[in-house]
Design a protein around this motif. Structure first.
Motif, PDB file in Angstrom:
ATOM      1  N   ALA A  43      -3.073   3.540  -1.208  1.00  0.00           N
ATOM      2  CA  ALA A  43      -2.228   4.003  -2.319  1.00  0.00           C
ATOM      3  C   ALA A  43      -1.620   5.390  -2.095  1.00  0.00           C
ATOM      4  O   ALA A  43      -1.391   6.139  -3.039  1.00  0.00           O
ATOM      5  CB  ALA A  43      -3.016   3.966  -3.629  1.00  0.00           C
ATOM      6  N   THR A  52       1.898  -4.256   6.650  1.00  0.00           N
ATOM      7  CA  THR A  52       0.838  -4.970   7.380  1.00  0.00           C
ATOM      8  C   THR A  52      -0.423  -5.142   6.538  1.00  0.00           C
ATOM      9  O   THR A  52      -1.250  -5.999   6.837  1.00  0.00           O
ATOM     10  CB  THR A  52       0.476  -4.273   8.710  1.00  0.00           C
ATOM     11  OG1 THR A  52      -0.127  -3.001   8.417  1.00  0.00           O
ATOM     12  CG2 THR A  52       1.690  -4.089   9.593  1.00  0.00           C
ATOM     13  N   ASP A  57     -12.515   2.097   5.905  1.00  0.00           N
ATOM     14  CA  ASP A  57     -11.375   2.004   6.836  1.00  0.00           C
ATOM     15  C   ASP A  57     -11.431   3.105   7.904  1.00  0.00           C
ATOM     16  O   ASP A  57     -11.022   2.893   9.042  1.00  0.00           O
ATOM     17  CB  ASP A  57     -10.047   2.101   6.064  1.00  0.00           C
ATOM     18  CG  ASP A  57      -9.772   0.868   5.205  1.00  0.00           C
ATOM     19  OD1 ASP A  57     -10.470  -0.151   5.370  1.00  0.00           O
ATOM     20  OD2 ASP A  57      -8.856   0.930   4.359  1.00  0.00           O
ATOM     21  N   ARG A  60      -8.702  -8.662  13.496  1.00  0.00           N
ATOM     22  CA  ARG A  60      -7.619  -7.721  13.818  1.00  0.00           C
ATOM     23  C   ARG A  60      -6.814  -8.230  15.013  1.00  0.00           C
ATOM     24  O   ARG A  60      -5.591  -8.213  15.010  1.00  0.00           O
ATOM     25  CB  ARG A  60      -8.172  -6.319  14.108  1.00  0.00           C
ATOM     26  CG  ARG A  60      -9.071  -5.746  13.022  1.00  0.00           C
ATOM     27  CD  ARG A  60      -9.246  -4.251  13.175  1.00  0.00           C
ATOM     28  NE  ARG A  60      -7.987  -3.568  12.938  1.00  0.00           N
ATOM     29  CZ  ARG A  60      -7.533  -3.251  11.736  1.00  0.00           C
ATOM     30  NH1 ARG A  60      -8.224  -3.497  10.657  1.00  0.00           N
ATOM     31  NH2 ARG A  60      -6.365  -2.654  11.622  1.00  0.00           N
ATOM     32  N   ARG A 107      -4.621  -8.503   3.336  1.00  0.00           N
ATOM     33  CA  ARG A 107      -4.823  -8.984   1.963  1.00  0.00           C
ATOM     34  C   ARG A 107      -4.801 -10.520   1.921  1.00  0.00           C
ATOM     35  O   ARG A 107      -5.580 -11.135   1.182  1.00  0.00           O
ATOM     36  CB  ARG A 107      -3.749  -8.406   1.040  1.00  0.00           C
ATOM     37  CG  ARG A 107      -4.015  -6.954   0.678  1.00  0.00           C
ATOM     38  CD  ARG A 107      -2.876  -6.355  -0.119  1.00  0.00           C
ATOM     39  NE  ARG A 107      -3.136  -4.967  -0.449  1.00  0.00           N
ATOM     40  CZ  ARG A 107      -3.580  -4.538  -1.634  1.00  0.00           C
ATOM     41  NH1 ARG A 107      -3.786  -5.389  -2.618  1.00  0.00           N
ATOM     42  NH2 ARG A 107      -3.817  -3.252  -1.834  1.00  0.00           N
ATOM     43  N   ARG A 147     -14.799   2.485  10.498  1.00  0.00           N
ATOM     44  CA  ARG A 147     -15.042   1.260  11.276  1.00  0.00           C
ATOM     45  C   ARG A 147     -14.818   1.546  12.770  1.00  0.00           C
ATOM     46  O   ARG A 147     -14.045   2.451  13.134  1.00  0.00           O
ATOM     47  CB  ARG A 147     -14.146   0.117  10.785  1.00  0.00           C
ATOM     48  CG  ARG A 147     -12.696   0.308  11.089  1.00  0.00           C
ATOM     49  CD  ARG A 147     -11.827  -0.828  10.505  1.00  0.00           C
ATOM     50  NE  ARG A 147     -10.424  -0.486  10.666  1.00  0.00           N
ATOM     51  CZ  ARG A 147      -9.478  -0.713   9.778  1.00  0.00           C
ATOM     52  NH1 ARG A 147      -9.759  -1.274   8.631  1.00  0.00           N
ATOM     53  NH2 ARG A 147      -8.231  -0.358  10.031  1.00  0.00           N
ATOM     54  N   ARG A 183      -2.640   0.993   8.743  1.00  0.00           N
ATOM     55  CA  ARG A 183      -3.696   1.967   9.039  1.00  0.00           C
ATOM     56  C   ARG A 183      -3.715   2.351  10.522  1.00  0.00           C
ATOM     57  O   ARG A 183      -4.167   3.442  10.868  1.00  0.00           O
ATOM     58  CB  ARG A 183      -5.082   1.385   8.694  1.00  0.00           C
ATOM     59  CG  ARG A 183      -5.275   0.965   7.236  1.00  0.00           C
ATOM     60  CD  ARG A 183      -5.289   2.161   6.325  1.00  0.00           C
ATOM     61  NE  ARG A 183      -5.607   1.820   4.928  1.00  0.00           N
ATOM     62  CZ  ARG A 183      -4.795   1.192   4.094  1.00  0.00           C
ATOM     63  NH1 ARG A 183      -3.593   0.839   4.488  1.00  0.00           N
ATOM     64  NH2 ARG A 183      -5.161   0.948   2.844  1.00  0.00           N
ATOM     65  N   ASP A 184      -3.275   1.401  11.381  1.00  0.00           N
ATOM     66  CA  ASP A 184      -3.441   1.571  12.833  1.00  0.00           C
ATOM     67  C   ASP A 184      -2.130   1.315  13.571  1.00  0.00           C
ATOM     68  O   ASP A 184      -2.145   0.958  14.736  1.00  0.00           O
ATOM     69  CB  ASP A 184      -4.494   0.569  13.335  1.00  0.00           C
ATOM     70  CG  ASP A 184      -4.073  -0.881  13.100  1.00  0.00           C
ATOM     71  OD1 ASP A 184      -3.182  -1.122  12.256  1.00  0.00           O
ATOM     72  OD2 ASP A 184      -4.610  -1.777  13.779  1.00  0.00           O
ATOM     73  N   ARG A 244      -2.320   4.230  -8.232  1.00  0.00           N
ATOM     74  CA  ARG A 244      -2.712   2.830  -8.201  1.00  0.00           C
ATOM     75  C   ARG A 244      -2.992   2.333  -9.621  1.00  0.00           C
ATOM     76  O   ARG A 244      -2.609   1.221  -9.980  1.00  0.00           O
ATOM     77  CB  ARG A 244      -3.954   2.660  -7.286  1.00  0.00           C
ATOM     78  CG  ARG A 244      -4.486   1.250  -7.094  1.00  0.00           C
ATOM     79  CD  ARG A 244      -3.461   0.214  -6.674  1.00  0.00           C
ATOM     80  NE  ARG A 244      -2.531   0.603  -5.651  1.00  0.00           N
ATOM     81  CZ  ARG A 244      -2.675   0.370  -4.340  1.00  0.00           C
ATOM     82  NH1 ARG A 244      -3.728  -0.246  -3.888  1.00  0.00           N
ATOM     83  NH2 ARG A 244      -1.741   0.737  -3.492  1.00  0.00           N
ATOM     84  N   ARG A 292     -13.117   2.353  -0.034  1.00  0.00           N
ATOM     85  CA  ARG A 292     -12.293   1.631   0.937  1.00  0.00           C
ATOM     86  C   ARG A 292     -11.825   2.594   2.047  1.00  0.00           C
ATOM     87  O   ARG A 292     -11.836   2.241   3.220  1.00  0.00           O
ATOM     88  CB  ARG A 292     -11.109   1.004   0.202  1.00  0.00           C
ATOM     89  CG  ARG A 292     -10.389  -0.050   0.974  1.00  0.00           C
ATOM     90  CD  ARG A 292      -9.872  -1.148   0.081  1.00  0.00           C
ATOM     91  NE  ARG A 292      -8.975  -0.701  -0.958  1.00  0.00           N
ATOM     92  CZ  ARG A 292      -7.658  -0.577  -0.799  1.00  0.00           C
ATOM     93  NH1 ARG A 292      -7.103  -0.823   0.354  1.00  0.00           N
ATOM     94  NH2 ARG A 292      -6.895  -0.190  -1.801  1.00  0.00           N
TER      95      ARG A 292
HETATM   96  O1  CDP Z   1      -1.928  -0.882  -0.720  1.00  0.00           O
HETATM   97  P1  CDP Z   1      -3.124  -0.180  -0.148  1.00  0.00           P
HETATM   98  O2  CDP Z   1      -2.745   1.047   0.624  1.00  0.00           O
HETATM   99  O3  CDP Z   1      -4.216   0.065  -1.148  1.00  0.00           O
HETATM  100  O4  CDP Z   1      -3.811  -1.219   0.863  1.00  0.00           O
HETATM  101  P2  CDP Z   1      -3.119  -2.132   1.989  1.00  0.00           P
HETATM  102  O5  CDP Z   1      -2.220  -1.302   2.852  1.00  0.00           O
HETATM  103  O6  CDP Z   1      -2.517  -3.335   1.360  1.00  0.00           O
HETATM  104  O7  CDP Z   1      -4.386  -2.554   2.895  1.00  0.00           O
HETATM  105  C1  CDP Z   1      -5.493  -3.288   2.381  1.00  0.00           C
HETATM  106  C2  CDP Z   1      -6.623  -3.151   3.387  1.00  0.00           C
HETATM  107  O8  CDP Z   1      -6.238  -3.821   4.602  1.00  0.00           O
HETATM  108  C3  CDP Z   1      -6.966  -1.734   3.823  1.00  0.00           C
HETATM  109  O9  CDP Z   1      -7.931  -1.112   2.991  1.00  0.00           O
HETATM  110  C4  CDP Z   1      -7.455  -1.897   5.258  1.00  0.00           C
HETATM  111  O10 CDP Z   1      -8.825  -2.173   5.315  1.00  0.00           O
HETATM  112  C5  CDP Z   1      -6.729  -3.131   5.743  1.00  0.00           C
HETATM  113  N1  CDP Z   1      -5.626  -2.790   6.676  1.00  0.00           N
HETATM  114  C6  CDP Z   1      -5.946  -2.534   7.989  1.00  0.00           C
HETATM  115  O11 CDP Z   1      -7.109  -2.517   8.358  1.00  0.00           O
HETATM  116  N2  CDP Z   1      -4.965  -2.288   8.902  1.00  0.00           N
HETATM  117  C7  CDP Z   1      -3.669  -2.283   8.533  1.00  0.00           C
HETATM  118  N3  CDP Z   1      -2.724  -2.071   9.463  1.00  0.00           N
HETATM  119  C8  CDP Z   1      -3.326  -2.506   7.179  1.00  0.00           C
HETATM  120  C9  CDP Z   1      -4.335  -2.744   6.261  1.00  0.00           C
END
Ligand code: CDP
Length: 202
Positions: free
Chosen positions: A12, A33, A162, A86, A38, A165, A108-109, A135, A158
């Motif tokens: 968020a 992504t 994240d 992944r 999700r 890990r 995230r990555d 959020r 979360r």
């Molecule tokens: O919208 P929000 O930022 O809350 O979450 P999201 O971007 O929809 O991602 C949901 C979950 O997916 C994250 O908490 C990560 O654990 C995982 N995720 C990930 O591991 N790698 C990514 N490239 C994107 C999401």
């Protein structure tokens, strides 16, 4: 033109809004992504097996509006710890990133693992309180039941999962530019990001 813009950051932080604005401004395609993870999380909540779901994910599955709940976000984060899950999602993301016409990917990555050669990398962040409040307002606007304190706890838990890990943890790439949006409006954050990307692509 096959430029890739990688946008990473915690839950968020405003990555989605910012990435959509960048895609619109530069005429690039956009992939959230988080929706891939999700969709896997939603499948697990429905009784499926995470790796099977990741391996057979169809792009249409990303359009399901039910993916936006906190329960699905939590299940996504749990499934995202598994290196095999992944790995099953890598090819789709890399294919999207190198499409003709340019692409913005947020997650995230992206800057660290999926697109280490991205032309531009942004790390978008904000304080946990600011992110939880955003959020909360999003969920209320979407007509979902929401509790401020519970959301702050969920966002913190979360982020912790994240970031800690073993595979592809949440962190800024060494060559990413960080934008802290805690005290910025969405428009101010977008203006900063557009300026950074314009410079990087020049
Ligand atoms: O919208 P929000 O930022 O809350 O979450 P999201 O971007 O929809 O991602 C949901 C979950 O997916 C994250 O908490 C990560 O654990 C995982 N995720 C990930 O591991 N790698 C990514 N490239 C994107 C999401």
């Amino acid at each position: 033109m096959k430029a890739t813009i990688a946008v990473d950051g915690p839950a968020a932080a405003g990555k989605g809004t910012l990435s959509k604005a960048l895609a619109r401004y530069f005429g690039f395609a956009h992939l959230d992504t988080g929706l891939l993870y999700r969709a896997v999380g939603a499948g697990v909540l429905a009784g499926g097996e995470a790796l099977d779901i990741a391996r057979t994910l169809a792009p249409e599955a990303l359009e399901n509006p039910d993916l936006r709940t906190q329960a699905v976000a939590e299940a996504a984060s749990q499934a995202a710890v598994d290196p095999a899950v992944r790995e099953a999602l890598v090819a789709f993301q890399r294919g999207f990133a190198r499409r003709e016409g340019g692409a913005v990917l947020d997650g995230r990555d992206i800057g660290t693992v999926i697109c280490p050669d991205a032309e531009v990398k942004l790390f978008v962040t904000a304080s946990a309180e600011t992110r939880a409040e955003r959020r909360y307002l999003e969920l209320v606007a979407a007509g979902q039941a929401a509790d401020r304190a519970a959301i702050l706890d969920e966002v913190r838990a979360r982020d912790e999962r994240d970031a800690s890990r073993a595979t592809a943890p949440l962190r800024a790439a060494s060559d990413a530019v960080t934008i802290d949006t805690s005290d910025l409006t969405a428009e101010e954050a977008q203006a900063q990001a557009i300026a950074i990307v314009t410079r990087a692509l020049a």
